[in-house]
Design a protein around this motif. Structure first.
Motif, short mmCIF file in Angstrom:
data_model
loop_
_atom_site.label_atom_id
_atom_site.label_comp_id
_atom_site.label_asym_id
_atom_site.label_seq_id
_atom_site.Cartn_x
_atom_site.Cartn_y
_atom_site.Cartn_z
N PRO A 26 0.82 -1.22 0.00
CA PRO A 26 0.00 0.00 0.00
C PRO A 26 0.85 1.27 0.00
CG PRO A 26 -0.03 -1.05 2.16
CD PRO A 26 0.65 -2.00 1.24
N GLY A 52 1.15 2.71 -3.44
CA GLY A 52 -0.08 3.06 -4.14
C GLY A 52 -1.02 1.93 -4.43
N ARG A 109 -3.98 -0.72 -3.81
CA ARG A 109 -5.26 -0.49 -3.14
C ARG A 109 -6.03 -1.79 -2.96
NH1 ARG A 109 -7.24 4.79 -3.76
NH2 ARG A 109 -8.79 4.09 -2.22
N GLU A 125 -9.75 3.04 -7.79
CA GLU A 125 -9.40 4.37 -8.31
C GLU A 125 -8.00 4.38 -8.94
OE1 GLU A 125 -11.02 7.72 -5.73
OE2 GLU A 125 -10.88 6.10 -4.25
N ARG A 126 -7.64 3.25 -9.53
CA ARG A 126 -6.37 3.12 -10.23
C ARG A 126 -6.46 1.88 -11.11
NH1 ARG A 126 -1.22 0.67 -7.81
NH2 ARG A 126 -1.43 -0.30 -9.86
N LYS A 128 -16.43 3.11 -3.99
CA LYS A 128 -15.10 3.39 -3.47
C LYS A 128 -15.05 2.98 -2.00
CE LYS A 128 -14.33 7.24 -6.67
NZ LYS A 128 -15.50 6.91 -7.50
N SER A 177 -14.30 4.59 0.62
CA SER A 177 -14.92 5.58 1.50
C SER A 177 -16.44 5.43 1.55
CB SER A 177 -14.55 7.00 1.06
OG SER A 177 -15.00 7.24 -0.27
N ALA A 219 -4.19 1.36 5.67
CA ALA A 219 -3.87 2.39 4.68
C ALA A 219 -5.16 2.98 4.10
CB ALA A 219 -3.00 1.80 3.57
N GLU A 220 -6.15 2.12 3.83
CA GLU A 220 -7.43 2.61 3.31
C GLU A 220 -8.17 3.44 4.36
OE1 GLU A 220 -8.42 2.49 0.32
OE2 GLU A 220 -7.35 0.85 -0.65
N LYS A 229 -6.85 5.16 6.81
CA LYS A 229 -6.16 6.45 6.93
C LYS A 229 -6.56 7.38 5.79
CE LYS A 229 -1.55 8.53 7.19
NZ LYS A 229 -0.09 8.26 7.19
N ARG A 230 -6.62 6.82 4.58
CA ARG A 230 -7.00 7.63 3.41
C ARG A 230 -8.43 8.16 3.57
NH1 ARG A 230 -5.57 4.18 0.04
NH2 ARG A 230 -3.59 5.04 -0.67
N ALA A 231 -9.28 7.38 4.24
CA ALA A 231 -10.68 7.77 4.44
C ALA A 231 -10.88 8.62 5.70
CB ALA A 231 -11.57 6.53 4.51
#
Length: 225
Positions: free
Chosen positions: A16, A19, A21, A47-48, A70, A72, A101-102, A104-106
């Motif tokens: 992660p 990048g 996911r 998203e990639r 997604k 989120s 990691a997901e 944290k991104r959210a």
């Protein structure tokens, strides 16, 4: 009764931090270490792109994930399902790393590593020096692998649930009472689906790996023979 969650993820790659996911999350509810029938599963738009080498492992392409929610958009449902209970996975540090990691991104708090139960660690302790992948453990315990042509997260969870019961010491067939997942009534646990009763005989490869492991020990209390 103790509730725990057994889960698995599929991803676009291995790290992660570079990048990669999450593209799939699957989870099963266990009560007293046995499946209740309640499950959670979602495909996620990463998203990639999805590299070809990753698609060969789990079978999903970018086209399969177009229009999926997604992370989120599904995080609340996922967190509600897992609650504050123990989280079980095979090579759990990998899955925890991706989910945190997901999260944290959210903008959410990471999963507490104190909740983690790693069946890979359990298997290595019970079968030192032997192959302990999910496939290897299923073969060792006589669990049917015929449907596992790719690393589908929900199927892997179902297989791991059977492996986990065995790693915890097994249950005599038909004696486990668990909630049925709908109205709270107790039902008989019938054991792993399509399970074969076999005599476990290590392969030559496993015996060789075990001998090599024992030879590295200082003053072992047993020999490799």
């Amino acid at each position: 009764m103790k509730r725990s969650i057994l889960f698995d993820t599929e991803t676009t790659g291995l790290d992660p931090a570079t990048g990669d996911r999450v593209i799939e999350i699957a989870a099963l509810e266990l009560v007293s270490d046995l499946p209740t029938g309640k499950s959670f599963r979602v495909l996620i738009d990463p998203e990639r792109d999805v590299p070809e080498e990753a698609s060969r492992v789990h079978g999903f392409t970018a086209a399969d994930l177009q229009g999926k929610p997604k992370f989120s958009e599904v995080v609340d449902e996922f967190l509600s399902f897992i609650g504050d209970d123990q989280l079980i996975a095979h090579n759990a540090r990998f899955d925890f790393g991706f989910l945190n990691a997901e999260l944290k991104r959210a903008g959410r708090k990471p999963l507490d590593l104190g909740r983690m139960v790693d069946t890979l660690d359990m298997a290595r302790e019970r079968f030192p020096g032997m192959p302990n992948s999910l496939d290897a453990l299923c073969r060792r315990f006589g669990i049917d692998l015929s449907a596992r042509t790719t690393h589908n997260a929900l199927l892997d969870c179902k297989l791991l649930a059977d492996v986990y019961v065995e790693l915890m010491g097994g249950r005599q067939h038909g004696l486990g009472l668990v909630a049925d997942g709908t109205n709270g009534h107790a039902v008989m646990y019938e054991g792993p689906v399509n399970r074969r009763v076999v005599r476990v005989v290590p392969t030559q490869e496993e015996l060789a790996a075990h001998r090599a492991f024992v030879e590295e020990l200082k003053e072992p209390v047993w020999t490799a023979e």
